[in-house]
Write an enzyme that holds these catalytic residues in place. Sequence first.
Site, PDB file in Angstrom:
ATOM      1  N   GLU A  93       0.858  -1.267  -0.125  1.00  0.00           N
ATOM      2  CA  GLU A  93       0.005   0.077   0.004  1.00  0.00           C
ATOM      3  C   GLU A  93       0.924   1.172  -0.014  1.00  0.00           C
ATOM      4  O   GLU A  93       0.473   2.337  -0.352  1.00  0.00           O
ATOM      5  CB  GLU A  93      -0.875  -0.082   1.182  1.00  0.00           C
ATOM      6  CG  GLU A  93      -1.897  -1.055   1.075  1.00  0.00           C
ATOM      7  CD  GLU A  93      -2.930  -1.133   2.090  1.00  0.00           C
ATOM      8  OE1 GLU A  93      -4.185  -1.098   2.014  1.00  0.00           O
ATOM      9  OE2 GLU A  93      -2.266  -1.508   3.367  1.00  0.00           O
ATOM     10  N   GLU A 129      -4.005  -9.768   3.192  1.00  0.00           N
ATOM     11  CA  GLU A 129      -4.786  -9.429   4.391  1.00  0.00           C
ATOM     12  C   GLU A 129      -6.136 -10.587   4.671  1.00  0.00           C
ATOM     13  O   GLU A 129      -6.409 -10.932   5.708  1.00  0.00           O
ATOM     14  CB  GLU A 129      -5.588  -8.158   4.474  1.00  0.00           C
ATOM     15  CG  GLU A 129      -4.408  -7.038   5.117  1.00  0.00           C
ATOM     16  CD  GLU A 129      -3.695  -6.311   3.819  1.00  0.00           C
ATOM     17  OE1 GLU A 129      -2.863  -5.644   3.968  1.00  0.00           O
ATOM     18  OE2 GLU A 129      -3.846  -7.078   2.709  1.00  0.00           O
TER      19      GLU A 129
END
Length: 425
Positions: free
Chosen positions: A109, A129
Amino acid sequence: MTEFCIVDKSNHIMTVRLNRPDRLNALHPPANAELGEVFDDFAADSDMWVAIITGEGRGFSAGNDLRYQAEGGERVPMPRGFGGLTSRFDLSKPVIAAVNGVAMGGGFEIALACDLIIASDKARFALPEPKVGLAALAGGLNRLPRQIGPKRALGMILTGRHVAAEEGEKLGFVNEVVPHDELMSAALRWANMITECAPLSIRASKDVVYRSLDNPSLEASMKAKYDSVQSMVTSEDFIEGPKAFAEKRINHQCLSGNNGIGDYGNRETDIVERFRFAALGHFSHNFGLRNGHVQQVTHKDLIAAALAEVDTLDIDDAVALLDQEDIVFVDIRDPRELEREGKVPGAVHAPRGMLEFWVDPTSPYYKEVFGSDAKFVFYCQSGWRSALATKAVQDMGLENVTHIGEGFRGWKDAGAPTEDVTPRG
């Protein structure tokens, strides 16, 4: 002094190295908060134009430090998001991610929040995730589909699979893949190409690209008013760049970064000259020869010719003129140089790109100071630009003009008096 990253500033480029190699640069809240402050400083520093972020050791960043979280580590505010970047939406300066290994979860990210991604052939990317009951909520679920399209993005997001650098380039989120040992030199090559362009043009371009993505209408995005564009079109660069292009005033050795007088490698060249050279682009090397009717000359040729025709002062003679009423010192350096180092007391600032306009009585930008009977003493940082400037205004008919051969650097080295310059707002 930073604790969780290593920061280096040089030649208008800030390099940030995430420095938790024992945890593959996994980041906890204190590290994210510190990185937020580092990039706040980058945004505010007028001498820094491009940033590079990379990782120490084997990884770029393994993402969130889950061990720290499980151990009940202190949670501190991190308003700028993961890595100080994922919740930063007002940064007009470019940031390059130099991904040297794993970029997982929050690490990926961070890279997606950068404007360019240069990847080592050892780099690996993923948003894993969902495999641990989480989701990539620091921008991964939002940025990845915008950058490569929803189907390709969901192919990574819904599986949590690892993607090699080469596939990342094919998918479209990696700009270039290079051998591992060449990663930082490649990232610096991209950064240097950016710094060869006018900063206001770069910032306006980045701003318009990202803000246009928020507008579903192409027509509306093109008709929208952008403050960054207004700043660019009212700048001196915007006037001087096309003028230099039309007059074919270009220095190819400076553009290519070779060492020598006026070389970009030592950053002596002012920002207007930088814009002037970049206006033609790298594709136009040997421009004069290809057009057949323009003779190409080097910057050394121009400077040598100017020095042969203009009057040059040494430092002692220049200092002796300081208190005389009929003497006007003219500083042609970039404003950032004045703010950083000061100027000769009482000197008039005339940016090199506007000088001819200010001297010409027929120009709408004419400055009356150049219509006086004073003797004008031009100077730059080292004497090269001022020699060219003195020759230019001399050819335009300005009389009683000379320059300081050793420049402002020689002036300061001699212990001559200086005057501080207040930074622009």
